[in-house]
Scaffold this motif. Sequence first.
Motif, short mmCIF file in Angstrom:
data_model
loop_
_atom_site.label_atom_id
_atom_site.label_comp_id
_atom_site.label_asym_id
_atom_site.label_seq_id
_atom_site.Cartn_x
_atom_site.Cartn_y
_atom_site.Cartn_z
N ASN A 167 12.36 -25.59 5.04
CA ASN A 167 11.05 -25.24 4.46
C ASN A 167 10.81 -23.73 4.55
O ASN A 167 9.73 -23.27 4.94
CB ASN A 167 9.92 -25.99 5.16
N THR A 168 11.82 -22.98 4.19
CA THR A 168 11.78 -21.53 4.31
C THR A 168 12.14 -20.90 2.97
O THR A 168 13.06 -21.36 2.29
CB THR A 168 12.75 -21.04 5.39
N VAL A 169 11.41 -19.85 2.63
CA VAL A 169 11.69 -19.09 1.43
C VAL A 169 11.96 -17.64 1.82
O VAL A 169 11.40 -17.13 2.80
CB VAL A 169 10.51 -19.17 0.43
N TYR A 170 12.86 -17.01 1.09
CA TYR A 170 13.28 -15.65 1.37
C TYR A 170 13.02 -14.76 0.15
O TYR A 170 13.06 -15.23 -0.99
CB TYR A 170 14.77 -15.60 1.71
N LEU A 171 12.79 -13.50 0.42
CA LEU A 171 12.67 -12.53 -0.65
C LEU A 171 13.57 -11.34 -0.30
O LEU A 171 13.26 -10.58 0.63
CB LEU A 171 11.23 -12.06 -0.84
N THR A 208 2.60 -9.64 5.65
CA THR A 208 3.45 -8.70 6.37
C THR A 208 3.51 -7.40 5.58
O THR A 208 3.66 -7.42 4.34
CB THR A 208 4.86 -9.29 6.59
N GLN A 209 3.39 -6.29 6.27
CA GLN A 209 3.32 -4.99 5.61
C GLN A 209 4.71 -4.50 5.23
O GLN A 209 5.64 -4.51 6.05
CB GLN A 209 2.66 -3.96 6.54
N VAL A 210 4.84 -4.06 4.00
CA VAL A 210 6.06 -3.40 3.52
C VAL A 210 5.66 -2.00 3.07
O VAL A 210 4.78 -1.85 2.21
CB VAL A 210 6.71 -4.16 2.36
N SER A 267 7.70 -13.07 7.97
CA SER A 267 8.33 -12.10 8.86
C SER A 267 9.25 -11.22 8.03
O SER A 267 9.60 -11.56 6.90
CB SER A 267 9.12 -12.80 9.96
N GLY A 268 9.59 -10.05 8.60
CA GLY A 268 10.58 -9.20 7.97
C GLY A 268 10.09 -7.93 7.33
O GLY A 268 10.88 -7.17 6.79
N GLY A 269 8.80 -7.67 7.37
CA GLY A 269 8.30 -6.44 6.79
C GLY A 269 8.68 -5.23 7.62
O GLY A 269 9.27 -5.34 8.69
N VAL A 296 0.92 -5.21 1.27
CA VAL A 296 1.02 -6.35 2.18
C VAL A 296 1.56 -7.52 1.36
O VAL A 296 1.02 -7.84 0.29
CB VAL A 296 -0.34 -6.71 2.79
N TYR A 297 2.61 -8.13 1.85
CA TYR A 297 3.25 -9.24 1.15
C TYR A 297 2.82 -10.55 1.81
O TYR A 297 2.95 -10.72 3.02
CB TYR A 297 4.77 -9.09 1.18
N TYR A 298 2.34 -11.46 0.97
CA TYR A 298 1.84 -12.75 1.44
C TYR A 298 2.71 -13.88 0.90
O TYR A 298 3.14 -13.84 -0.25
CB TYR A 298 0.41 -12.99 0.97
N CYS A 299 2.88 -14.88 1.73
CA CYS A 299 3.59 -16.09 1.32
C CYS A 299 2.57 -17.17 0.97
O CYS A 299 1.54 -17.30 1.65
CB CYS A 299 4.51 -16.57 2.43
#
Length: 121
Positions: free
Chosen positions: A76-80, A115-117, A7-9, A92-95
């Motif tokens: 269990n969460t990662v942030y960028l 998610t699209q950036v 999420s967050g794009g 498109v950013y993929y985890c």
Amino acid sequence: QVQVMESGGGLVQPGGSLRLSCAASGSISRSNRMGWYRQAPGEQRELVADVTNDGNTNYADSVKGRFTISRDNAKNTVYLQMNSLKPEDTAVYYCKLEKLSFGRVTGFPYWGQGTQVTVSS
């Protein structure tokens, strides 16, 4: 079964900032690596940054000094955190979640839907 969801794009102007989040759920091994990849139209998917459960990070040269990856193991969460965004960061950013055993990847990776950036004025 493991699920990974980003999420967050969104759309941001050059020089702006965005923060992406990726939450993993299900049967997740304690030893793992989570990371962000991106894919622009007509390009191959490439690593942006990743981080192991014990905090070892790795960044693509193109984002060093601008992007910061972090994680909350309890969630269990990662942030960028992406700062000083450029039009060439558009993708498109993929985890991705990988299980590790004695420091090596084991089994198949789990990918989010992406998610699209978009960085544009």
